[in-house]
Design a protein around this motif. Structure first.
Motif, short mmCIF file in Angstrom:
data_model
loop_
_atom_site.label_atom_id
_atom_site.label_comp_id
_atom_site.label_asym_id
_atom_site.label_seq_id
_atom_site.Cartn_x
_atom_site.Cartn_y
_atom_site.Cartn_z
N ALA A 186 0.77 -0.94 -0.10
CA ALA A 186 0.18 -0.21 0.04
C ALA A 186 0.87 1.34 0.05
O ALA A 186 0.59 2.27 -0.77
N GLU B 26 -6.29 3.04 4.08
CA GLU B 26 -7.25 2.37 3.29
C GLU B 26 -6.80 1.37 2.37
O GLU B 26 -7.19 0.45 2.35
N ARG B 27 -5.66 1.72 1.82
CA ARG B 27 -5.01 0.80 0.70
C ARG B 27 -4.60 -0.61 1.37
O ARG B 27 -4.58 -1.53 0.71
N GLN C 98 2.33 1.84 -3.35
CA GLN C 98 1.38 2.25 -4.09
C GLN C 98 0.98 3.60 -4.15
O GLN C 98 0.95 4.56 -4.91
N VAL C 99 0.68 3.98 -2.93
CA VAL C 99 0.58 5.58 -2.74
C VAL C 99 1.56 6.60 -2.92
O VAL C 99 1.34 7.12 -3.59
N ARG D 119 -7.47 -2.66 1.68
CA ARG D 119 -7.87 -3.28 0.21
C ARG D 119 -6.96 -4.33 -0.01
O ARG D 119 -7.32 -5.40 -0.60
N TRP D 120 -5.82 -4.23 0.17
CA TRP D 120 -4.57 -4.98 -0.35
C TRP D 120 -4.54 -6.38 0.62
O TRP D 120 -4.33 -7.55 0.05
N MET E 16 -5.01 10.34 -0.86
CA MET E 16 -5.01 9.01 -0.81
C MET E 16 -4.04 8.39 0.78
O MET E 16 -3.32 8.91 1.10
#
Length: 171
Positions: free
Chosen positions: A15, A42-43, A18-19, A46-47, A38
């Motif tokens: 995450a 939160e990411r 990605q961010v 999801r991951w 972002m």
């Protein structure tokens, strides 16, 4: 450098990559407010979900230093109606490891994994103005489609690159 299959415990580092990658690589393409908002937390959630999907969703991570993830690639079966059997869903490297050949090694390893699963062809969607798309073209990807997508409140063009024969990436 080490490439390995991701584990659920890697979700937070994936995450973060990605961010940070979005914020560094897309600052000229995507609205700055969207990038600033972002959330790594939160990411991460999801991951964790995606990493629990099992063999239908492959995620490989790139470690530059042991236990320090600096890039990843994920994908699986194609999500669109194109006549290909697999797709790269996400492919990101931290800025400091870009343009060093690591991305090419990562996509080749990913393609090799899919070929071993019996997959023959692949697509990837990339923002039209993203200079990183040159990597897909240099590996033999051919543009087959384009569409408008919405990121935040912004409309952007996205292009689809494809390989009819993924084994060509492995050469």
């Amino acid at each position: 450098m080490n490439i390995r299959h991701a584990e659920v415990k890697d979700a937070a580092q994936i995450a973060e990559v990605q961010v940070k990658s979005w914020q560094a690589s897309y600052k000229e393409l995507v609205n700055s407010n969207y990038l600033a908002e972002m959330s790594i937390n939160e990411r991460t959630l999801r991951w964790k979900e995606w990493l629990l999907q099992g063999p239908s969703h492959t995620v490989l991570v790139l470690e530059y230093d042991p236990k320090e993830i600096c890039g990843f690639i994920s994908g699986g079966r194609i999500r669109s109606d194109h006549p290909y059997d697999s797709e790269i869903y996400a492919f990101y490297l931290l800025k400091e490891v870009q343009r060093k050949g690591f991305g090419t090694k990562l996509i080749k390893k990913f393609s090799h994994h899919l070929v071993n699963q019996g997959k023959k062809s692949m697509v990837v969607w990339v923002l039209r103005d993203n200079p990183a798309k040159k990597a897909y073209i240099s590996l033999g990807g051919k543009k087959i489609d384009e569409e408008l997508i919405t990121i935040g409140n912004q409309k952007l063009s996205e292009e689809c690159y494809a390989w009819r024969d993924m084994s060509l990436i492995l050469d």
